[in-house]
Design an enzyme around this catalytic site. Structure first.
Site, PDB file in Angstrom:
ATOM      1  N   LYS A 112      -8.683  48.540 -26.485  1.00 47.99           N
ATOM      2  CA  LYS A 112      -9.515  47.383 -26.151  1.00 47.99           C
ATOM      3  C   LYS A 112     -10.673  47.707 -25.220  1.00 47.99           C
ATOM      4  O   LYS A 112     -11.641  46.968 -25.152  1.00 47.99           O
ATOM      5  CB  LYS A 112      -8.655  46.289 -25.504  1.00 47.99           C
ATOM      6  N   LYS A 199      -2.171  42.432 -40.004  1.00 49.59           N
ATOM      7  CA  LYS A 199      -1.425  41.310 -39.443  1.00 49.59           C
ATOM      8  C   LYS A 199      -2.274  40.027 -39.383  1.00 49.59           C
ATOM      9  O   LYS A 199      -3.451  40.090 -39.057  1.00 49.59           O
ATOM     10  CB  LYS A 199      -1.008  41.717 -38.019  1.00 49.59           C
ATOM     11  N   LYS A 202      -4.676  35.558 -34.586  1.00 48.92           N
ATOM     12  CA  LYS A 202      -5.271  34.321 -34.102  1.00 48.92           C
ATOM     13  C   LYS A 202      -6.744  34.500 -33.776  1.00 48.92           C
ATOM     14  O   LYS A 202      -7.448  33.558 -33.519  1.00 48.92           O
ATOM     15  CB  LYS A 202      -4.549  33.724 -32.889  1.00 48.92           C
TER      16      LYS A 202
END
Ligand code: TRP
Length: 328
Positions: A112, A199, A202
């Protein structure tokens, strides 16, 4: 006395069907067996840029969706992380017992930290990303659970928590458990509808890839009909048919049947018929959940206060103990 379990969920985006099947549904069973502490990790959420409005909306939505899904606030302790200040206090005690090497080695940090655009338009690595795992360790250690439930991407953080626990036990004569990781088995991974090799997320920008729990049920129905499959037009379980496998998994999880039973159910159906059946189940599920959600929203503040008080009682004791151990 039931053994304790800790579970946290971020408030980064709108919850998806993947979150429901992979995490929430699993928690419904676990709350019978464990004394469950379940919190909205809103302090983790602010490690990456997010607007005030979005954060406020998301955290309340997540809380209400948990209630609507059947998390029972009389049995489980459900609360906002930021309501229990002991989390940030404990984070400091944990933080000073870690090293830069340990934290910068975390896979999630490495993934990240190379692409963060800050509010002022510059690119930098927010410190919060580096110390994300110490806050998570603090979340866990405060309640000294037997078990922690996390997604597969978080297991390294729990591993680190165990190491820190050993360190604190030794250094300050604490009694932290060697916490077990619980990863949901079936349906742990619901994949995207457009890209079934990744996956369901969200935070995906392609809205058709995910079913959101607050999607209009008719829109969700259409998303399932549009889900990417393959050209074989035969329904069976196979790793090489990720789209079909995903839809089979969704159906089986929503109807509490096994994957094999679901396969048999659809073995003579073509893709159109199969998808319509899955889509209908999803639509029915969302319609029911959303009617409960409307009720649950009204009760969020009430239960959040109760959860805060219960969690704080436990957390305060840990803080007292560790301060004693440290000589503070
Ligand atoms: N980091 C977790 C996630 O992204 C959320 C989380 C924060 C958590 N604190 C926790 C999970 C403590 C379990 C225990 O999913």
């Amino acid at each position: 006395m039931k053994e304790r379990l800790v579970s946290g969920i971020q408030a980064t985006g709108k919850l998806t069907l993947g979150n429901y099947i992979g995490a929430i549904k699993n928690s419904l069973e676990l709350q019978e067996k464990y004394q469950m502490m379940i919190f909205i990790a809103d302090l983790h959420t602010i490690t990456l840029p997010i607007s005030k409005e979005e954060l406020a909306k998301n955290r309340e939505e997540v809380f209400a969706l948990y209630l609507a899904s059947g998390i029972d606030p009389e049995k489980s302790i459900i609360f906002y992380q930021s309501d229990v200040q002991e989390h940030t206090t404990m984070n400091w005690y944990v933080l000073v017992n870690t090293t830069m090497g340990e934290l910068s080695r975390m896979t999630q940090f490495k993934d990240k930290s190379n692409k963060v655009k800050l509010e002022n338009g510059t690119y930098s690595i927010p410190t919060g990303l580096l110390i994300y795992p110490t806050l998570m360790a603090a979340d866990i250690l405060l309640y000294n659970p037997k078990v922690v439930t996390v997604g597969i991407d978080q297991t390294q953080h729990v591993e680190l928590t165990r190491n820190i626990a050993l360190r604190l036990n030794k250094k300050y004569k604490m009694n932290f458990n060697n916490v077990e990781t619980h990863i949901p088995k079936i349906g742990a991974k619901i994949m995207g509808l457009v890209d079934p090799t990744k996956k369901m997320s969200k935070s995906n920008s392609n809205l058709n890839d995910s079913i959101f729990l607050l999607d209009d049920p008719n829109v969700a129905y259409k998303k399932i009909l549009k889900a990417v499959t393959d050209s074989e037009n035969k329904v069976y379980i196979s790793e090489s048919k990720p789209g079909i496998l995903n839809l089979l998994t969704i159906y089986s999880c929503l109807t509490d049947t096994t994957l094999e039973e679901t396969e048999i159910l659809f073995k003579d159906k073509n893709y159109k018929e199969f998808k319509e059946a899955v889509a209908l189940k999803v639509k029915e599920f969302l319609t029911d959940l959303q009617s409960k959600y409307q009720e649950a929203r009204k009760k969020v503040n009430y239960w959040a206060k109760i959860g805060q008080n219960k969690a704080q009682k436990i957390a305060q004791n840990t803080i007292i103990e560790i301060k004693k151990g440290m000589g503070l």
